[in-house]
Scaffold this motif. Structure first.
Motif, PDB file in Angstrom:
ATOM      1  N   ALA A  13       0.810  -1.213   0.000  1.00 42.91           N
ATOM      2  CA  ALA A  13       0.000   0.000   0.000  1.00 42.91           C
ATOM      3  C   ALA A  13       0.847   1.268   0.000  1.00 42.91           C
ATOM      4  O   ALA A  13       0.594   2.179  -0.788  1.00 42.91           O
ATOM      5  CB  ALA A  13      -0.938  -0.006   1.210  1.00 42.91           C
ATOM      6  N   HIS A  14       1.807   1.355   0.911  1.00 41.21           N
ATOM      7  CA  HIS A  14       2.558   2.604   1.120  1.00 41.21           C
ATOM      8  C   HIS A  14       4.062   2.363   1.033  1.00 41.21           C
ATOM      9  O   HIS A  14       4.514   1.251   1.302  1.00 41.21           O
ATOM     10  CB  HIS A  14       2.258   3.158   2.526  1.00 41.21           C
ATOM     11  N   ASP A  17       5.854  -0.172   3.720  1.00 48.57           N
ATOM     12  CA  ASP A  17       5.228  -1.481   3.959  1.00 48.57           C
ATOM     13  C   ASP A  17       6.082  -2.624   3.408  1.00 48.57           C
ATOM     14  O   ASP A  17       6.065  -3.736   3.947  1.00 48.57           O
ATOM     15  CB  ASP A  17       3.841  -1.546   3.320  1.00 48.57           C
ATOM     16  N   TYR A 140      -4.386  -5.053   9.300  1.00 53.86           N
ATOM     17  CA  TYR A 140      -4.869  -4.332  10.488  1.00 53.86           C
ATOM     18  C   TYR A 140      -5.932  -3.295  10.181  1.00 53.86           C
ATOM     19  O   TYR A 140      -6.218  -2.421  10.989  1.00 53.86           O
ATOM     20  CB  TYR A 140      -3.686  -3.709  11.235  1.00 53.86           C
ATOM     21  N   HIS A 145      -4.499  -0.752   2.600  1.00 54.31           N
ATOM     22  CA  HIS A 145      -4.048  -2.148   2.627  1.00 54.31           C
ATOM     23  C   HIS A 145      -5.178  -3.068   2.154  1.00 54.31           C
ATOM     24  O   HIS A 145      -4.951  -4.031   1.429  1.00 54.31           O
ATOM     25  CB  HIS A 145      -3.587  -2.541   4.036  1.00 54.31           C
TER      26      HIS A 145
HETATM   27 ZN   LIG Z   1       0.866   0.889   4.935  1.00 53.59          ZN
END
Ligand SMILES: [Zn+2]
Length: 276
Positions: A13-14, A17, A140, A145
């Motif tokens: 996602a980022h 990660d 989470y 995500h």
């Molecule tokens: Zn992330």
């Protein structure tokens, strides 16, 4: 079998990660001569700004954050010897419930089919044998995500190319130790986020984990890749362990196998079991 080298694709996602949940496997498989492709879906614009300015606070300039995090991502890939970095460039959606969720260009606000088309294009180009992403809860509950999970599963279905697909996970047995060590070094786990205020059950019971990969020889590279994301250091509590302790503790990455055409028996200790 072809003479083409085996290929691993990790969809994250980022920026950062890739380091936390797959730094070990990216380093290990690159060292074994496998082509590694990292796809980072968002620009990380909701991260901390220069000087630790938090998103939403005065002086938080998302464009400056994006540029800084892009440079950090490049450095992290160098540490992990990632063969190809691909970025989809969607705007970071922030945590669940933030206004950024609905902003134009936000990843969470992008139709799954549209983003899956772009990822499917990359899958056709690189033809990964193994694809790794998050579980349906994004591990989470972070919207980006969850979206990375959704577009990956849709793109895999569309292309039908990867022989194996995995979701990152953590064995429940590891949480207790982890919590204790974090307390020791004075780190509190973040409070549950989101409108419900509930933290979903994280990780999996040990007997549901299909794949345990030893990455202990690559702890130094994983730490280096995490450290490359220095602007987010406050959120990366692993860094506070120091390199040596980190390497001792984090020498294994675990996954659940959700697609397999090889018939390799589980539990397995290699994402490429059955492929080489
Ligand atoms: Zn992330």
């Amino acid at each position: 079998m072809t003479d083409r080298s085996l290929t691993l694709m990790a969809v994250h996602a980022h920026p950062d990660d890739e380091a936390t949940s797959t730094g070990g496997i990216l380093a290990r498989y690159a060292a074994e001569g496998i082509t590694t492709v990292l796809v980072t879906c968002t620009d990380g614009g909701c991260g901390d700004g220069p000087g630790g300015v938090k998103p939403g606070d005065p002086g938080h300039d998302p464009q400056a954050v994006v540029a800084m995090r892009r440079a950090e991502l490049t450095a992290s890939c160098e540490a992990l010897k990632v063969t190809h970095l691909e970025t989809l460039g969607y705007a970071d959606s922030g945590m669940m419930g933030w206004a950024a969720n609905d902003a134009p260009g936000a990843f969470w606000n992008t139709p799954v089919g549209e983003a899956a088309d772009r990822l499917a294009e990359l899958i056709r180009r690189y033809r990964p044998d193994v694809v790794v992403t998050y579980d349906e809860n994004g591990f989470y509950g972070h919207p980006d995500h969850i979206q990375a999970h959704r577009i990956t599963m849709a793109a895999v279905e569309r292309t039908d190319i990867p022989a194996k697909v995995y979701w990152t996970t953590v064995p429940r047995s590891a949480f207790q130790d982890f919590g204790r060590i974090m307390k020791e070094i004075g780190v509190e786990f973040p409070e549950p986020d989101g409108p419900s205020g509930e933290m979903p059950a994280l990780g999996l019971p040990d007997d549901e984990i299909t794949t345990w990969v030893d990455t202990s020889a690559y702890g130094g590279q994983k730490f280096e890749s995490l450290a490359a994301h220095a602007s987010q250091a406050e959120n990366i509590f692993f860094l506070q362990l120091g390199q040596e302790r980190f390497t001792d503790l984090m020498g294994r990455e675990t996954f659940v196998r959700v697609r397999d055409t090889t018939g390799a028996p589980t539990p397995e200790d290699d994402l490429f079991a059955g492929l080489r």
